[in-house]
Write a protein that holds these residues in place. Structure first.
Motif, PDB file in Angstrom:
ATOM      1  N   TRP A  67       4.795 -51.649  13.654  1.00 62.65           N
ATOM      2  CA  TRP A  67       5.417 -50.481  14.302  1.00 62.65           C
ATOM      3  C   TRP A  67       4.437 -49.749  15.196  1.00 62.65           C
ATOM      4  O   TRP A  67       4.826 -49.112  16.177  1.00 62.65           O
ATOM      5  N   PHE A  68       3.149 -49.835  14.873  1.00 65.04           N
ATOM      6  CA  PHE A  68       2.139 -49.260  15.777  1.00 65.04           C
ATOM      7  C   PHE A  68       2.111 -50.060  17.083  1.00 65.04           C
ATOM      8  O   PHE A  68       2.055 -49.497  18.176  1.00 65.04           O
ATOM      9  N   GLY A 121      10.582 -47.901  11.632  1.00 66.09           N
ATOM     10  CA  GLY A 121       9.290 -47.247  11.819  1.00 66.09           C
ATOM     11  C   GLY A 121       8.344 -47.590  10.690  1.00 66.09           C
ATOM     12  O   GLY A 121       8.739 -48.246   9.726  1.00 66.09           O
ATOM     13  N   PRO A 122       7.089 -47.161  10.807  1.00 64.72           N
ATOM     14  CA  PRO A 122       6.057 -47.604   9.859  1.00 64.72           C
ATOM     15  C   PRO A 122       6.318 -47.093   8.448  1.00 64.72           C
ATOM     16  O   PRO A 122       6.889 -46.022   8.270  1.00 64.72           O
ATOM     17  N   CYS A 123       5.891 -47.844   7.443  1.00 65.70           N
ATOM     18  CA  CYS A 123       5.985 -47.375   6.067  1.00 65.70           C
ATOM     19  C   CYS A 123       4.842 -46.396   5.801  1.00 65.70           C
ATOM     20  O   CYS A 123       3.984 -46.181   6.659  1.00 65.70           O
ATOM     21  N   GLY A 124       4.832 -45.829   4.610  1.00 65.66           N
ATOM     22  CA  GLY A 124       3.824 -44.826   4.263  1.00 65.66           C
ATOM     23  C   GLY A 124       2.411 -45.376   4.165  1.00 65.66           C
ATOM     24  O   GLY A 124       1.457 -44.611   4.056  1.00 65.66           O
ATOM     25  N   GLY A 125       2.279 -46.684   4.208  1.00 68.30           N
ATOM     26  CA  GLY A 125       0.943 -47.268   4.068  1.00 68.30           C
ATOM     27  C   GLY A 125       0.201 -47.424   5.382  1.00 68.30           C
ATOM     28  O   GLY A 125      -0.979 -47.771   5.410  1.00 68.30           O
ATOM     29  N   MET A 126       0.886 -47.112   6.504  1.00 67.58           N
ATOM     30  CA  MET A 126       0.220 -47.240   7.817  1.00 67.58           C
ATOM     31  C   MET A 126      -0.755 -46.088   8.005  1.00 67.58           C
ATOM     32  O   MET A 126      -0.429 -44.948   7.726  1.00 67.58           O
ATOM     33  N   ASP A 127      -1.953 -46.379   8.451  1.00 59.58           N
ATOM     34  CA  ASP A 127      -2.872 -45.318   8.870  1.00 59.58           C
ATOM     35  C   ASP A 127      -3.782 -45.849   9.962  1.00 59.58           C
ATOM     36  O   ASP A 127      -4.238 -46.994   9.885  1.00 59.58           O
ATOM     37  N   ASN A 128      -4.011 -45.006  10.940  1.00 57.03           N
ATOM     38  CA  ASN A 128      -4.789 -45.396  12.116  1.00 57.03           C
ATOM     39  C   ASN A 128      -4.286 -46.703  12.712  1.00 57.03           C
ATOM     40  O   ASN A 128      -5.059 -47.529  13.186  1.00 57.03           O
ATOM     41  N   GLY A 129      -2.970 -46.890  12.632  1.00 57.19           N
ATOM     42  CA  GLY A 129      -2.358 -48.075  13.226  1.00 57.19           C
ATOM     43  C   GLY A 129      -2.563 -49.346  12.430  1.00 57.19           C
ATOM     44  O   GLY A 129      -2.197 -50.427  12.880  1.00 57.19           O
ATOM     45  N   TYR A 161       5.151 -49.130  19.026  1.00 56.41           N
ATOM     46  CA  TYR A 161       4.966 -47.764  19.552  1.00 56.41           C
ATOM     47  C   TYR A 161       4.060 -47.775  20.789  1.00 56.41           C
ATOM     48  O   TYR A 161       4.381 -47.177  21.820  1.00 56.41           O
ATOM     49  N   GLU A 192      -0.984 -51.552   5.494  1.00 55.80           N
ATOM     50  CA  GLU A 192      -1.475 -51.341   4.116  1.00 55.80           C
ATOM     51  C   GLU A 192      -1.745 -52.664   3.408  1.00 55.80           C
ATOM     52  O   GLU A 192      -2.569 -52.742   2.508  1.00 55.80           O
ATOM     53  N   VAL A 193      -1.024 -53.697   3.817  1.00 54.23           N
ATOM     54  CA  VAL A 193      -1.145 -54.970   3.103  1.00 54.23           C
ATOM     55  C   VAL A 193      -2.383 -55.740   3.580  1.00 54.23           C
ATOM     56  O   VAL A 193      -3.074 -56.381   2.800  1.00 54.23           O
TER      57      VAL A 193
END
Lengths: 289, 215
Positions: B177-178, B157-165, B181, B168-169
């Motif tokens: 993972w988005f 599943g997504p790491c903590g850096g995922m937001d709004n799909g 999903y 982070e990198v």
């Protein structure tokens, strides 16, 4: 001394804070900040090459805290160590009297100061939690027996404000199934989001320690919004900082208010004071009452 | 397709500093599509090297430079020109360069950097989808590879850096993972996300890889 685990499990509201270990081997400032906090908070998170910026080994820094009678939460990321190194650090931690482990995947190496290095990510955070659970039953990842069984109290990170929450919830549930007993969350700026998060994870029995971030100015808030994934600071808070004559005092007031608002739905708060650790007592003064 | 990119010309020239006479080798397959070592690029390289004072003794485009027997045979077909040269400059992937190095006693110089196994989005646009990990998880991950598309290769599943799909990198990129999903959701198979994937068996990608097909 009552441990963080005992406090959380007996329902005592806990306060933790983050102190970065030094880039270098002189731990005097790190130790000074930690000593100043030790009477006021329940445990200190020792970060692991935070933001992928190389610093002293958190295992060494956490061991120094144990020697001082300060309870650390050792942050352990999968970015810089393969499964052998992670397990040997965990055994080392146990031998040095460190029991609290925050198991993290870790920021990517491209975020930090050694961008040409090789990112490891042999395990992810869920697999690291499984590894910790395995070591606690006297077995390493390859199924070999250990001499002496280490005792750990394992936790994990959570981002209650990241979307889509339904996706992150799958992973959070895996973390609990793999052995996470507490979550330390990413900074919370909207307490109602924390409430929804706590309601979703509460059935698993995991303890929730809410992240409280000290915003030092409107400029910093805008920087965070622009550059830190998973963090969104609402416009009202930025406006409040903008209008302030003393932005730092207003930032402390916002953090104090958020911590107080979060208190009713969680098991503790985790203060990220961004180098202004001396302001933590001001932020947490209402929480112990 | 193996994606390669030509090294900057000054770097190639520096590598040829001690070797005034050069024979050029290109590849008709991947390096042609990537425009790093096709007929056109070999021709341009010949012009550029001549302008820089090098003597180009000849050139050759091998149908598949990674094919070791074919590379050896084709080089023998140009024996005289190869013999005249001090070095062979190869504009092919790392596999192609090594076919040449194995087939000739001459100094071999690589004129490309080999980047990844790539899908072709459209002409001149390549994307890495597969990391050649030797342990394919695509059946479990809705046909989207988190080992490759996630910069951290996380499997649960997504790491903590995922937001709004987003990743982070790379904020332009969708989190692997988005994507998984969204696809599983559209297939009403979201329960697949609840299974913990154990640590990966990296022994399956130990180097150097070898495969011999048994009859």
């Amino acid at each position: 001394m009552i441990s963080l685990q005992e406090k959380l499990e007996s329902g005592t509201f806990v306060i933790t804070a983050e102190v970065s270990p030094p880039k270098g081997c002189d731990c005097s400032e790190f130790l000074g900040k930690s000593r100043a906090l030790s009477g006021l908070i329940d445990a200190i998170n020792v970060t692991d090459n935070q933001g992928a910026n190389m610093r002293i080994a958190p295992l060494a820094a956490a061991a120094i805290l144990v020697r001082e009678g300060i309870e650390p939460i050792l942050q352990l990321t999968c970015r810089d160590r393969n499964r052998l190194a992670l397990q040997s650090d965990l055994l080392g931690a146990a031998a040095l009297g460190i029991t609290n482990i925050l198991a993290l995947t870790g920021d990517h190496i491209s975020c930090g100061d050694h961008r040409t290095g090789k990112p490891v990510f042999d395990l992810d955070s869920v697999q690291l939690l499984q590894t910790i659970t395995g070591l606690s039953t006297g077995q390493d990842l390859a199924g070999n027996a250990l001499e002496g069984v280490p005792l750990f109290y394992a936790g994990a990170a959570a981002a209650p404000q990241a979307e889509p929450f339904a996706l992150t919830l799958f992973k959070l549930e895996k973390k609990v199934a793999a052995g996470a007993r507490f979550f330390q969350t990413q900074a919370i700026f909207e307490p109602q989001r924390l409430q929804a998060f706590c309601a979703a994870v509460r059935p698993t029995g995991v303890k929730v320690i809410a992240g409280i971030f000290l915003l030092k100015s409107a400029g910093m808030a805008r920087f965070v919004n622009k550059n830190i994934p998973g963090l969104t600071i609402p416009a009202e808070l930025i406006a409040e900082l903008e209008a302030a004559t003393d932005p730092l005092a207003t930032g402390v007031e916002i953090a104090r208010r958020l911590a107080t608002e979060c208190r009713s739905c969680c098991d503790g708060v985790h203060i990220m004071a961004m180098g202004r650790e001396e302001l933590i007592p001001e932020i947490t003064k209402e929480l112990r009452q | 397709m193996i994606i390669s990119r030509q090294k900057p010309f000054p770097e190639i020239l520096a590598a040829l500093q001690q070797t005034p006479r050069v024979f050029l080798v290109g590849c008709a397959k991947c390096a042609t599509v990537c425009k790093s070592g096709g007929e056109e690029e070999v021709w341009q390289m010949q012009e550029a090297l001549s302008a820089a004072g090098k003597e180009v003794s000849g050139s050759l485009i091998i149908d598949e430079a990674c094919h070791m027997l074919r590379a050896g045979r084709d080089l023998r077909g140009k024996k005289e020109q190869v013999e005249e040269a001090d070095a062979l400059l190869v504009l092919a992937c790392g596999a192609g360069v090594q076919s040449i190095a194995a087939a000739s006693a001459k100094i071999t110089v690589s004129g490309t950097d080999t980047l990844f196994l790539g899908n072709i989005r459209r002409f001149g646009q390549f994307e890495q989808r597969c990391s050649l990990c030797g342990n394919c998880l695509l059946t479990e991950t809705a046909g989207i590879c988190p080992v490759t598309l996630c910069p951290k290769g996380v499997l649960n599943g997504p790491c903590g850096g995922m937001d709004n799909g987003r990743c982070e990198v790379d904020a332009e990129a969708e989190c692997a993972w988005f994507q998984i999903y969204e696809l599983l959701k559209s297939q009403s198979r979201l329960e697949r996300l609840a299974t913990i994937t154990p640590p990966k068996d990296f022994a399956r990608m130990l180097k150097p890889g070898k495969l011999k097909i048994e009859k």
